[in-house]
Scaffold this motif. Sequence first.
Motif, PDB file in Angstrom:
ATOM      1  N   GLN A 193     -57.836  41.937  26.133  1.00 33.56           N
ATOM      2  CA  GLN A 193     -57.010  40.966  25.429  1.00 33.56           C
ATOM      3  C   GLN A 193     -56.664  41.437  24.018  1.00 33.56           C
ATOM      4  OE1 GLN A 193     -59.475  37.456  25.961  1.00 33.56           O
ATOM      5  NE2 GLN A 193     -58.152  36.710  27.613  1.00 33.56           N
ATOM      6  N   ALA A 194     -57.588  42.150  23.366  1.00 36.96           N
ATOM      7  CA  ALA A 194     -57.281  42.694  22.042  1.00 36.96           C
ATOM      8  C   ALA A 194     -56.135  43.697  22.129  1.00 36.96           C
ATOM      9  CB  ALA A 194     -58.525  43.352  21.448  1.00 36.96           C
ATOM     10  N   GLY A 195     -56.164  44.557  23.135  1.00 36.35           N
ATOM     11  CA  GLY A 195     -55.079  45.515  23.323  1.00 36.35           C
ATOM     12  C   GLY A 195     -53.758  44.827  23.623  1.00 36.35           C
ATOM     13  N   LEU A 196     -53.796  43.757  24.401  1.00 40.40           N
ATOM     14  CA  LEU A 196     -52.581  43.019  24.726  1.00 40.40           C
ATOM     15  C   LEU A 196     -51.984  42.337  23.497  1.00 40.40           C
ATOM     16  CD1 LEU A 196     -53.737  41.471  28.121  1.00 40.40           C
ATOM     17  CD2 LEU A 196     -52.003  43.247  27.811  1.00 40.40           C
ATOM     18  N   VAL A 197     -52.839  41.851  22.596  1.00 42.76           N
ATOM     19  CA  VAL A 197     -52.350  41.251  21.349  1.00 42.76           C
ATOM     20  C   VAL A 197     -51.579  42.290  20.538  1.00 42.76           C
ATOM     21  CG1 VAL A 197     -53.039  40.325  19.109  1.00 42.76           C
ATOM     22  CG2 VAL A 197     -54.071  39.427  21.195  1.00 42.76           C
ATOM     23  N   VAL A 198     -52.154  43.486  20.404  1.00 40.41           N
ATOM     24  CA  VAL A 198     -51.482  44.550  19.664  1.00 40.41           C
ATOM     25  C   VAL A 198     -50.140  44.886  20.314  1.00 40.41           C
ATOM     26  CG1 VAL A 198     -51.599  46.995  19.023  1.00 40.41           C
ATOM     27  CG2 VAL A 198     -53.607  45.528  18.739  1.00 40.41           C
ATOM     28  N   SER A 199     -50.117  44.976  21.642  1.00 45.08           N
ATOM     29  CA  SER A 199     -48.876  45.262  22.359  1.00 45.08           C
ATOM     30  C   SER A 199     -47.812  44.204  22.061  1.00 45.08           C
ATOM     31  CB  SER A 199     -49.153  45.328  23.861  1.00 45.08           C
ATOM     32  OG  SER A 199     -47.958  45.510  24.588  1.00 45.08           O
ATOM     33  N   GLY A 200     -48.199  42.932  22.154  1.00 44.25           N
ATOM     34  CA  GLY A 200     -47.243  41.859  21.892  1.00 44.25           C
ATOM     35  C   GLY A 200     -46.718  41.875  20.471  1.00 44.25           C
ATOM     36  N   VAL A 201     -47.602  42.123  19.502  1.00 45.65           N
ATOM     37  CA  VAL A 201     -47.193  42.149  18.094  1.00 45.65           C
ATOM     38  C   VAL A 201     -46.223  43.296  17.834  1.00 45.65           C
ATOM     39  CG1 VAL A 201     -48.003  42.543  15.737  1.00 45.65           C
ATOM     40  CG2 VAL A 201     -49.241  40.965  17.243  1.00 45.65           C
ATOM     41  N   VAL A 202     -46.508  44.471  18.381  1.00 47.04           N
ATOM     42  CA  VAL A 202     -45.610  45.621  18.208  1.00 47.04           C
ATOM     43  C   VAL A 202     -44.224  45.293  18.742  1.00 47.04           C
ATOM     44  CG1 VAL A 202     -45.132  47.975  19.001  1.00 47.04           C
ATOM     45  CG2 VAL A 202     -47.417  47.379  18.189  1.00 47.04           C
ATOM     46  N   LEU A 203     -44.156  44.702  19.919  1.00 47.31           N
ATOM     47  CA  LEU A 203     -42.860  44.360  20.508  1.00 47.31           C
ATOM     48  C   LEU A 203     -42.109  43.325  19.675  1.00 47.31           C
ATOM     49  CD1 LEU A 203     -44.057  44.239  24.219  1.00 47.31           C
ATOM     50  CD2 LEU A 203     -42.407  45.870  23.289  1.00 47.31           C
ATOM     51  N   LEU A 204     -42.821  42.329  19.152  1.00 49.19           N
ATOM     52  CA  LEU A 204     -42.182  41.311  18.313  1.00 49.19           C
ATOM     53  C   LEU A 204     -41.644  41.912  17.016  1.00 49.19           C
ATOM     54  CD1 LEU A 204     -44.676  38.323  18.746  1.00 49.19           C
ATOM     55  CD2 LEU A 204     -42.345  38.479  19.655  1.00 49.19           C
ATOM     56  N   VAL A 205     -42.428  42.787  16.396  1.00 47.05           N
ATOM     57  CA  VAL A 205     -41.999  43.420  15.144  1.00 47.05           C
ATOM     58  C   VAL A 205     -40.755  44.273  15.363  1.00 47.05           C
ATOM     59  CG1 VAL A 205     -42.626  45.139  13.404  1.00 47.05           C
ATOM     60  CG2 VAL A 205     -44.270  43.367  14.051  1.00 47.05           C
ATOM     61  N   VAL A 206     -40.759  45.075  16.422  1.00 44.42           N
ATOM     62  CA  VAL A 206     -39.596  45.922  16.698  1.00 44.42           C
ATOM     63  C   VAL A 206     -38.377  45.073  17.040  1.00 44.42           C
ATOM     64  CG1 VAL A 206     -38.669  47.695  18.239  1.00 44.42           C
ATOM     65  CG2 VAL A 206     -41.009  47.885  17.384  1.00 44.42           C
ATOM     66  N   ALA A 207     -38.571  43.984  17.778  1.00 44.58           N
ATOM     67  CA  ALA A 207     -37.448  43.072  18.066  1.00 44.58           C
ATOM     68  C   ALA A 207     -36.856  42.530  16.779  1.00 44.58           C
ATOM     69  CB  ALA A 207     -37.925  41.927  18.971  1.00 44.58           C
ATOM     70  N   GLY A 208     -37.713  42.166  15.825  1.00 44.68           N
ATOM     71  CA  GLY A 208     -37.236  41.673  14.546  1.00 44.68           C
ATOM     72  C   GLY A 208     -36.459  42.712  13.771  1.00 44.68           C
ATOM     73  N   LEU A 209     -36.949  43.957  13.772  1.00 52.72           N
ATOM     74  CA  LEU A 209     -36.253  45.036  13.066  1.00 52.72           C
ATOM     75  C   LEU A 209     -34.876  45.302  13.673  1.00 52.72           C
ATOM     76  CD1 LEU A 209     -39.205  47.554  12.535  1.00 52.72           C
ATOM     77  CD2 LEU A 209     -38.031  46.218  10.770  1.00 52.72           C
ATOM     78  N   VAL A 210     -34.815  45.334  15.006  1.00 47.61           N
ATOM     79  CA  VAL A 210     -33.529  45.576  15.661  1.00 47.61           C
ATOM     80  C   VAL A 210     -32.560  44.435  15.362  1.00 47.61           C
ATOM     81  CG1 VAL A 210     -32.375  45.818  17.896  1.00 47.61           C
ATOM     82  CG2 VAL A 210     -34.547  46.993  17.484  1.00 47.61           C
ATOM     83  N   ALA A 211     -33.038  43.194  15.433  1.00 46.18           N
ATOM     84  CA  ALA A 211     -32.177  42.038  15.161  1.00 46.18           C
ATOM     85  C   ALA A 211     -31.643  42.060  13.736  1.00 46.18           C
ATOM     86  CB  ALA A 211     -32.948  40.742  15.416  1.00 46.18           C
TER      87      ALA A 211
END
Length: 490
Positions: A440-458
Motif C-alpha cells: 500500500q505504501a508503494g501504491l500511494v507513491v504511484s498514485g501521487v506521482v501520477l497526480l503530480v504529473v497530471a497537474g504539470l501537464v494540465a
Amino acid sequence: MSTTTPRLTRGDVLVLVVLLAAQFMFALDFSIVTVALPVIGAELNMGPGALTWIVTLFALSAAGLMLLMGRIGDYYGRKRLFLIGMALLTGGSLVGGLANSAEVIYLARVLQGVATAITTPSALALLTTSFREGPARNRALGLNGALLSLGFAAGSVLGGVLTELFGWRFTFLINVPVGLAVLAVAPFVIRNSSEPSRQRLDVPGAVTLTGALLTLVLGLARAEEHGWAAGTTLALLAGAAVLAVAFWVIESRSPHPLAAVTILRGRSVALGNLGGLATFSMESGKVFLLTIYLQQVLGASALQTGIAFTVLGAGAFTGGLVAARVINRVGARATMVGGLLTQAVTVLTFLALGHDFRFGYGLILVMTAIGGFGHVLVIVSYTVAVTSGLPDSEQGLATGLTAMTQQVAFTLGTPVLAAVAIGAGVSAVASAGEKLAGVQAGLVVSGVVLLVVAGLVAALYRGPLPTPPKGGGSSARDLRRVGSATEAGR
C-alpha cells in the motif's frame, strides 16, 4: 475540430497490419520470457543472480540504443532499418530457442534488445509518416497503443501457457514464424518515408547518449538487486547524470546534432515524454506490487494472477480503440490529463485492499481494467503530442524519444516502487499484514506521482504548431517554431 472516423484504404490496412504485428511482437518479448525464468534456471543451472541478467541485458541494449537508431533511420532509411531489425529479432529468437547455456541465452537477449532498439522507432516513424497528421494518424496510433498494452499484458500469460505446454524454448521460438511472415510481406507493403540523406552522424553525441542510457539502466538494475544506497548504484547513476549533461552540451554546439536541443526544449516533447515516463513506470511498478499482494497476501495461484492481469490488457485494448476519437474531440492535452487521473484514482482505490480474497481479487479485476483504459489514453496522447507539428524528417528522432522513454520507464518503475515497499515492510520473512502495508505504501507513491504529473501537464502543456508543408525540410526555423509553440489544448 473534426471527430469523423477516417476511412482506411486497403493499402493503409496492409501497412497497419505489418507494422502493428511487429510492434506487438516487441511488446510481447518484454514479458513473455520473464515467466519462464525459473524453468530456464533449473534446466541451464542458472541461479537467481544469473537469471536477472536475462532481463537486464535486454533492457540495456534496447534502451541504450533506441534514440540513436531512430536518428539513423531518419538519415539512412527507416524501411531498411525496420527490415534489419526484424531479421535480427527473428535470428536472436532462434538462437534463444536453441540455447544450451547461459552465455547463449545472454547473446539471444542482447540480439533481441538491439533488434528492439532498431525496429521500434523505425516502425513507429513509418506509422506516423504513413498517415497524415490528424484523425487518421490518431486512429493508427490508437491501434498501436492498444496492441502494445495487450502485448505487455498477454506476454506473461502466454509465456506461462507456452512454458507449461511446450517448454520454455517456445517463449523464444514463437517469434520465428511471425518474424519470417513480416519479412516476407513488409518489403512490398511499406514505403520508405525518409529519403536517405547520408548526413554525417553526430558520433560524440551518439557515444555520450548511449553511454548515459546504458549507465542509467544498469544503475537501475543494480538498485533493484543491491539497493539504492549501494556504492555501485550511486556511482552508476551519477555517471549517467554526468554523461547526460555532456550530451546536452555537445548537442548545443554540434553542427549536425543527433537530437536538436530546440526539439528537446519544446513543451509538447518534454511534457509528453514526462507523461509517458509516468504512465509506463507506474503501471509496471503497480503490476509488481499487485503480484506481491495477490500471491503473498491473498495466496492466489500464478494462474489466478495471470487472469487478473489479462483483464488489465482487455481494458487497455479497449482504451486504444477509442483513444483516437477522444483525442480528436478534446485534444491530446485533455486526453493525457484524463488518462493520468484515471490511472491515479484506480491505483489509490487499492488502498482498500485487505485480507479478504473475494473482495481483493474482485477489486483488482475491475480497477486494473479501468486503470489500463486510462493508461492507454496516456500512451496514445503522449505519442501524438511528441510527434505532432514535426516534419517527416524528424519523426525518427521523435519516435526514438518515445520508445526510449518507454524502455527506461519499464526499467525504472519496479525498482523505485519495490524500494518503497521494502522500506515499508515487504521482505521474505514479513507477515501478510506487513507485506500488505508495504504494498500500500508503494501504491500511494504511484498514485501521487501520477497526480503530480497530471497537474504539470494540465498547467504547462502547449501544443505544437502545424506540420510544415512537405518539401520544407527541417530547418532551424522549423525546429525553433516547434520549440516555441504556444498554441494550447492540442
